[in-house]
Enzyme design. Structure first.
Site, short mmCIF file in Angstrom:
data_model
loop_
_atom_site.label_atom_id
_atom_site.label_comp_id
_atom_site.label_asym_id
_atom_site.label_seq_id
_atom_site.Cartn_x
_atom_site.Cartn_y
_atom_site.Cartn_z
N CYS A 45 0.83 -1.21 0.00
CA CYS A 45 0.00 0.00 0.00
C CYS A 45 0.86 1.25 0.00
O CYS A 45 0.55 2.25 -0.68
CB CYS A 45 -0.90 0.02 1.23
SG CYS A 45 -2.07 -1.35 1.26
C1 BEZ Z 1 0.56 -4.69 1.81
O1 BEZ Z 1 0.08 -3.60 1.49
O2 BEZ Z 1 1.74 -4.90 1.74
C2 BEZ Z 1 -0.33 -5.78 2.30
C3 BEZ Z 1 -1.51 -5.48 2.97
C4 BEZ Z 1 -2.31 -6.52 3.45
C5 BEZ Z 1 -1.93 -7.83 3.23
C6 BEZ Z 1 -0.76 -8.12 2.52
C7 BEZ Z 1 0.04 -7.09 2.05
#
Ligand code: BEZ
Length: 211
Positions: A45
């Site tokens: 994210c």
């Molecule tokens: C991420 O943004 O890295 C992420 C968020 C939730 C689950 C897995 C990865």
């Protein structure tokens, strides 16, 4: 039922990192890109929000506004913002909705319980100036999106909204487009004065008409 193409994009009022917004008023007469993030302080994210900040000017050139969402609080978003700039070199420059009560996530079907009960998936909704949903994309949490592709799709949506054309596989701005089969050859000669070439009676290419 899940939101489908052609549906009215639900309106809502929400707290964001840029203050409280009423979604339809905030969109005005522009295109909108609404996209969800599973969670704050997560690696993928963080990279996505930096990338959309880098590309914001490209969306603006195409008369589009971008807005993100995650199901964390405004306080959490505000603490995360500094990390996004540090990690990606691009400070967050568009609103991020704080959807801790999941009001917007539920309206847009961004939580897929068989993927996660609590986190949103990576949804993208492209909304036209008439507030209708023109495109939906869903990625899992583990896969970051390609926002250059969202720009490409936006260009196609805007072009095909104005002309009787469709865009072929892997089309990029400036390349030839396809005349929709509903247009007869006779009408195509009038509508597409740059001409067209016929590969099959139903597959006719013409130069991009708005250039
Ligand atoms: C991420 O943004 O890295 C992420 C968020 C939730 C689950 C897995 C990865």
């Amino acid at each position: 039922m899940a939101l489908q193409l052609g549906d009215l994009a639900p309106d809502f009022t929400a707290e964001t990192t840029e203050g409280t917004i009423s979604f339809h008023d905030w969109l005005g007469d522009r295109w909108g890109i609404l996209f969800s993030h599973p969670k704050d302080f997560t690696p993928v994210c963080t990279t996505e929000l930096g990338e959309v900040s880098r590309l914001k000017g490209e969306f603006e050139k195409r008369n589009a506004k971008v807005i993100g969402l995650s199901v964390d609080s405004l306080d959490s978003h505000e603490r995360w913002v500094g990390d996004i700039a540090d990690a990606t070199g691009h400070a967050l420059n568009f609103p991020l909705i704080a959807d801790s009560d999941r009001k917007v996530s539920d309206l847009y079907g961004m939580i897929h319980p068989n993927a996660s009960d609590t986190l949103t998936v990576r949804s993208v909704f492209v909304i036209a100036p008439d507030k209708k949903v023109k495109l939906t994309i869903t990625y899992p949490a583990s896969t970051g999106r390609n926002f250059e592709e969202i720009l490409r799709v936006l260009e196609s949506l805007q072009l095909t909204a104005g002309y009787s054309v469709a865009t072929p596989v892997n089309w990029q701005e400036g390349e030839d487009v396809i005349i929709v089969p509903a247009v007869s050859d006779e009408d195509a000669k009038v509508k597409f004065p740059k001409g067209f070439r016929t590969v099959k009676p139903y597959l006719r290419y013409t130069p991009q008409p708005d250039l």
